[in-house]
Design a protein around this motif. Structure first.
Motif, mmCIF file in Angstrom:
data_model
loop_
_atom_site.group_PDB
_atom_site.id
_atom_site.type_symbol
_atom_site.label_atom_id
_atom_site.label_comp_id
_atom_site.label_asym_id
_atom_site.label_seq_id
_atom_site.Cartn_x
_atom_site.Cartn_y
_atom_site.Cartn_z
ATOM 1 N N LYS A 244 0.818 -1.213 0.000
ATOM 2 C CA LYS A 244 0.000 0.000 0.000
ATOM 3 C C LYS A 244 0.850 1.260 0.000
ATOM 4 N N SER A 245 2.146 1.101 -0.119
ATOM 5 C CA SER A 245 3.018 2.266 -0.226
ATOM 6 C C SER A 245 2.802 2.915 -1.595
ATOM 7 N N ARG A 246 2.682 4.234 -1.610
ATOM 8 C CA ARG A 246 2.443 4.905 -2.883
ATOM 9 C C ARG A 246 3.625 4.771 -3.835
ATOM 10 N N THR A 247 4.829 4.665 -3.291
ATOM 11 C CA THR A 247 5.979 4.500 -4.170
ATOM 12 C C THR A 247 5.976 3.112 -4.816
ATOM 13 N N TRP A 249 3.271 1.360 -5.481
ATOM 14 C CA TRP A 249 2.138 1.356 -6.408
ATOM 15 C C TRP A 249 2.507 2.045 -7.710
ATOM 16 N N TYR A 250 3.063 3.255 -7.614
ATOM 17 C CA TYR A 250 3.370 4.014 -8.830
ATOM 18 C C TYR A 250 4.646 3.528 -9.502
ATOM 19 N N GLN A 251 5.552 2.922 -8.766
ATOM 20 C CA GLN A 251 6.752 2.377 -9.403
ATOM 21 C C GLN A 251 6.391 1.181 -10.288
ATOM 22 N N ILE A 252 5.491 0.354 -9.815
ATOM 23 C CA ILE A 252 5.018 -0.767 -10.638
ATOM 24 C C ILE A 252 4.364 -0.236 -11.915
ATOM 25 N N LEU A 253 3.498 0.742 -11.747
ATOM 26 C CA LEU A 253 2.767 1.278 -12.893
ATOM 27 C C LEU A 253 3.690 1.969 -13.886
ATOM 28 N N GLY A 254 4.720 2.664 -13.397
ATOM 29 C CA GLY A 254 5.575 3.465 -14.274
ATOM 30 C C GLY A 254 6.776 2.745 -14.837
ATOM 31 N N THR A 255 6.981 1.484 -14.487
ATOM 32 C CA THR A 255 8.154 0.740 -14.961
ATOM 33 C C THR A 255 7.806 -0.057 -16.207
ATOM 34 N N SER A 256 8.572 0.126 -17.250
ATOM 35 C CA SER A 256 8.326 -0.578 -18.512
ATOM 36 C C SER A 256 8.398 -2.083 -18.310
ATOM 37 N N LEU A 257 7.488 -2.787 -18.978
ATOM 38 C CA LEU A 257 7.434 -4.250 -18.996
ATOM 39 C C LEU A 257 7.149 -4.868 -17.630
ATOM 40 N N GLU A 258 6.695 -4.055 -16.686
ATOM 41 C CA GLU A 258 6.353 -4.586 -15.363
ATOM 42 C C GLU A 258 4.903 -5.059 -15.356
ATOM 43 N N TRP A 259 4.664 -6.237 -14.789
ATOM 44 C CA TRP A 259 3.315 -6.795 -14.711
ATOM 45 C C TRP A 259 2.413 -5.922 -13.853
ATOM 46 N N LEU A 260 1.263 -5.536 -14.399
ATOM 47 C CA LEU A 260 0.304 -4.738 -13.636
ATOM 48 C C LEU A 260 -0.543 -5.640 -12.746
ATOM 49 N N GLU A 261 -0.663 -5.247 -11.489
ATOM 50 C CA GLU A 261 -1.465 -6.005 -10.525
ATOM 51 C C GLU A 261 -2.954 -5.686 -10.708
ATOM 52 N N ASP A 262 -3.777 -6.476 -10.021
ATOM 53 C CA ASP A 262 -5.219 -6.247 -10.088
ATOM 54 C C ASP A 262 -5.582 -4.825 -9.667
ATOM 55 N N CYS A 263 -4.875 -4.303 -8.662
ATOM 56 C CA CYS A 263 -5.207 -2.959 -8.152
ATOM 57 C C CYS A 263 -4.961 -1.882 -9.206
ATOM 58 N N HIS A 264 -3.927 -2.062 -10.040
ATOM 59 C CA HIS A 264 -3.666 -1.089 -11.101
ATOM 60 C C HIS A 264 -4.752 -1.155 -12.183
ATOM 61 N N PRO A 479 -6.461 10.377 -6.384
ATOM 62 C CA PRO A 479 -5.206 10.479 -5.615
ATOM 63 C C PRO A 479 -5.040 9.389 -4.547
ATOM 64 N N ASP A 480 -6.125 8.751 -4.118
ATOM 65 C CA ASP A 480 -6.033 7.706 -3.086
ATOM 66 C C ASP A 480 -6.096 6.302 -3.690
ATOM 67 N N ALA A 481 -5.855 6.190 -4.983
ATOM 68 C CA ALA A 481 -5.999 4.886 -5.646
ATOM 69 C C ALA A 481 -5.055 3.844 -5.061
ATOM 70 N N HIS A 482 -3.867 4.263 -4.625
ATOM 71 C CA HIS A 482 -2.891 3.307 -4.111
ATOM 72 C C HIS A 482 -3.335 2.679 -2.789
ATOM 73 N N GLU A 483 -4.296 3.302 -2.110
ATOM 74 C CA GLU A 483 -4.790 2.767 -0.843
ATOM 75 C C GLU A 483 -6.085 1.977 -1.005
ATOM 76 N N PHE A 484 -6.614 1.950 -2.229
ATOM 77 C CA PHE A 484 -7.925 1.336 -2.445
ATOM 78 C C PHE A 484 -7.818 -0.186 -2.421
ATOM 79 N N GLU A 485 -8.779 -0.807 -1.763
ATOM 80 C CA GLU A 485 -8.875 -2.256 -1.737
ATOM 81 C C GLU A 485 -10.286 -2.647 -2.146
ATOM 82 N N ASN A 486 -10.404 -3.426 -3.216
ATOM 83 C CA ASN A 486 -11.710 -3.789 -3.757
ATOM 84 C C ASN A 486 -12.380 -4.826 -2.868
ATOM 85 N N LYS A 487 -13.472 -4.429 -2.215
ATOM 86 C CA LYS A 487 -14.208 -5.325 -1.317
ATOM 87 C C LYS A 487 -15.636 -5.563 -1.793
#
Length: 498
Positions: A244-247, A249-264, A479-487
């Motif tokens: 749930k760290s914002r870094t 979350w956004y590091q995964i999203l911004g890194t080329s060829l990195e697998w996107l998680e369900d949350c992204h 802005p709070d997307a990195h803290e969101f948990e789908n319930k």
């Protein structure tokens, strides 16, 4: 000899026999010329009057034929128009025509009045043998219209207004819905294999709502970078950062060829849902919805229970996945909840599908067409046989839900339990391994906007820029997307247990 004065000589000369004889010869000549001129003028007047009368007769014949057509046309309009009463015979008052003006029904069009031809002091329509007496009433004109009847022009104007409003309404409906578009006959076969058929996109106009590939706002990108630097886990290794760290979350999203998680994946679906809720006119239809990854995950997981359950004599009564009704009524996803019902309010469903935690694909379900299109950025990642297994739950359970969950028998009769068909186009721009999640989300966005999958925009080298733009957009809009948990599905995971 007597002296004769000049004046007297002149008188004598004028009264001489020769002068009188000459005068007698000239008088008949002048009289004949005047008579000829008068006769010629009378003949011209008679000819003008005859032409005028003949023209009036032709116009009257034409007018009578137009009246017959107008009556038939008006009867048709009265029976078809909503709110028109057959008892209402009141017509607009007949306008008074100025000399030289165009007649309401067009019978006087292009013809000047007789008064204009002969001058302002001459009456407008005087027969050749008319009396100059003011007591005598003028003869009625043959082209006068009945004040209690609508003219041909009135009906034409009314029709024009009706058609204009109808066309405007139809244009608005076409802009909002894709129901009228159909696949070509060559694309309707019920095969379950790869297809090279082109994907039909309802609106080929680029960027009618917004440009999904617009340049990144560098100022906002810097704001995002500065915000991430303030995170206490900024310098921590990626594999050791809290999820749930914002870094992280956004590091995964911004890194080329990195697998996107369900949350992204779900975060970008929420962005699309929020944009659609705020500005549905930007999209190609107002009858669509965006589903999160849990929809496909739960339906695939519970499909075995659906197949194993025995139906009743109507083919109904099977066991559906937990929360199926909530998706059908669009009470979930809970974010930007619309409460629109499939088939009644929704025609198009968009959903991401996770295959074996190794590959993302996009799915477009068209309810009116009873067809599903799979957008796969790397077709070699799923074999045709594997894709058949992935798609089977949706091919069978979507049409089943349309019948099972419909309360009205009239609406239920419009659907069938026959399975949908599907295709996987192979001519869409491909992605590099690792960028399939980004391309899946962009396929959904572009298709929902009615934008073609441009090879230039979807070039493999643009994978990084697409990631950066998505990161900036999510940062600005959620802005709070990195803290969101789908319930959303927590209450439905064990719906049939026990």
């Amino acid at each position: 000899p007597a002296v004769v004065s000049p004046a007297k000589k002149k008188v004598l000369k004028e009264d001489s026999p020769r002068t009188r004889k000459k005068a007698r010869k000239e008088a008949p000549a002048e009289a004949s010329e005047e008579a000829a001129a008068e006769a010629s003028k009378e003949a011209a007047d008679i000819a003008d009057a005859m032409r005028e009368g003949f023209g009036t007769c032709l116009k009257e014949i034409k007018y009578l034929s137009e009246r017959v057509e107008a009556v038939e046309k008006k009867v048709g309009i009265t029976t078809k128009r909503k709110g028109t009463s057959s008892q209402n015979t009141t017509s607009p008052p007949k306008p008074t025509l100025e000399p030289g003006s165009e007649s309401v029904n067009g019978t006087n069009a292009g013809r000047k009045s007789l008064a204009e031809d002969k001058g302002p002091d001459v009456p407008a329509a005087v027969p050749a043998d008319a009396s100059s007496s003011e007591d005598k009433a003028p003869e009625p004109s043959l082209v006068l219209l009945d004040k209690n009847q609508s003219t041909v022009s009135d009906l034409q104007k009314e029709d024009a207004r009706y058609l204009e409003k109808r066309d405007a309404t139809l244009a608005l409906c076409r802009a909002k819905s894709d129901r009228t578009r159909k696949l070509a006959a060559s694309k309707k076969s019920p095969y379950t294999a790869n297809s090279t058929a082109r994907v039909i996109i309802s609106n080929r106009k680029l960027y009618q709502g917004y440009n999904p590939f617009a340049p990144i706002d560098k100022k906002k990108l810097k704001e995002l970078a500065d915000w991430l630097k303030s995170c206490p886990h900024y310098r921590t290794a990626l594999d050791k950062k809290p999820r749930k760290s914002r870094t992280w979350w956004y590091q995964i999203l911004g890194t080329s060829l990195e697998w996107l998680e369900d949350c992204h994946i779900d975060a970008w679906i929420k962005v699309l849902r929020k944009r659609y809720d705020a500005n549905p006119q930007h999209f190609r239809s107002e009858r669509m919805c965006f589903l999160d990854h849990l929809f496909a995950q739960q339906w695939r997981f519970n499909f075995k229970d659906f197949k194993d359950s025995k139906p009743d004599h109507n083919g109904l009564g099977r066991r559906l996945p937990g929360g199926a009704w909530n998706y059908y009524a669009f009470t979930i996803p809970s974010f930007c909840q619309s409460n629109k019902v499939w088939g009644t309010d929704i025609d198009d469903l968009y959903a991401p599908v996770n295959f074996a935690d190794s590959h993302w694909i996009a799915m477009w379900i068209s309810i009116p067409k009873r067809h599903i299109v799979v957008f796969d950025s790397i077709c070699s990642s799923i074999s045709p046989e594997e894709l058949d297994v992935v798609m089977e739950p949706f091919l069978y359970m979507v049409p089943y839900m349309l019948v099972e969950c419909t309360f009205s028998d009239e609406i239920r009769a419009q659907y069938s339990l026959e399975p949908f068909t599907y295709e996987r186009p192979t001519n869409i721009p491909p992605a590099r391994a690792g960028d399939c999640g980004v391309y899946t989300l962009k396929y959904i966005e572009c298709h929902a906007l009615g934008i073609e999958f441009s090879k230039k925009d979807f070039a493999k080298a643009n994978g990084k820029s697409m990631r950066d733009k998505m990161a900036v957009d999510i940062f600005q809009e959620l802005p709070d997307a990195h803290e969101f948990e789908n319930k959303d599905m927590d209450d439905n995971l064990g719906a049939y247990d026990g």
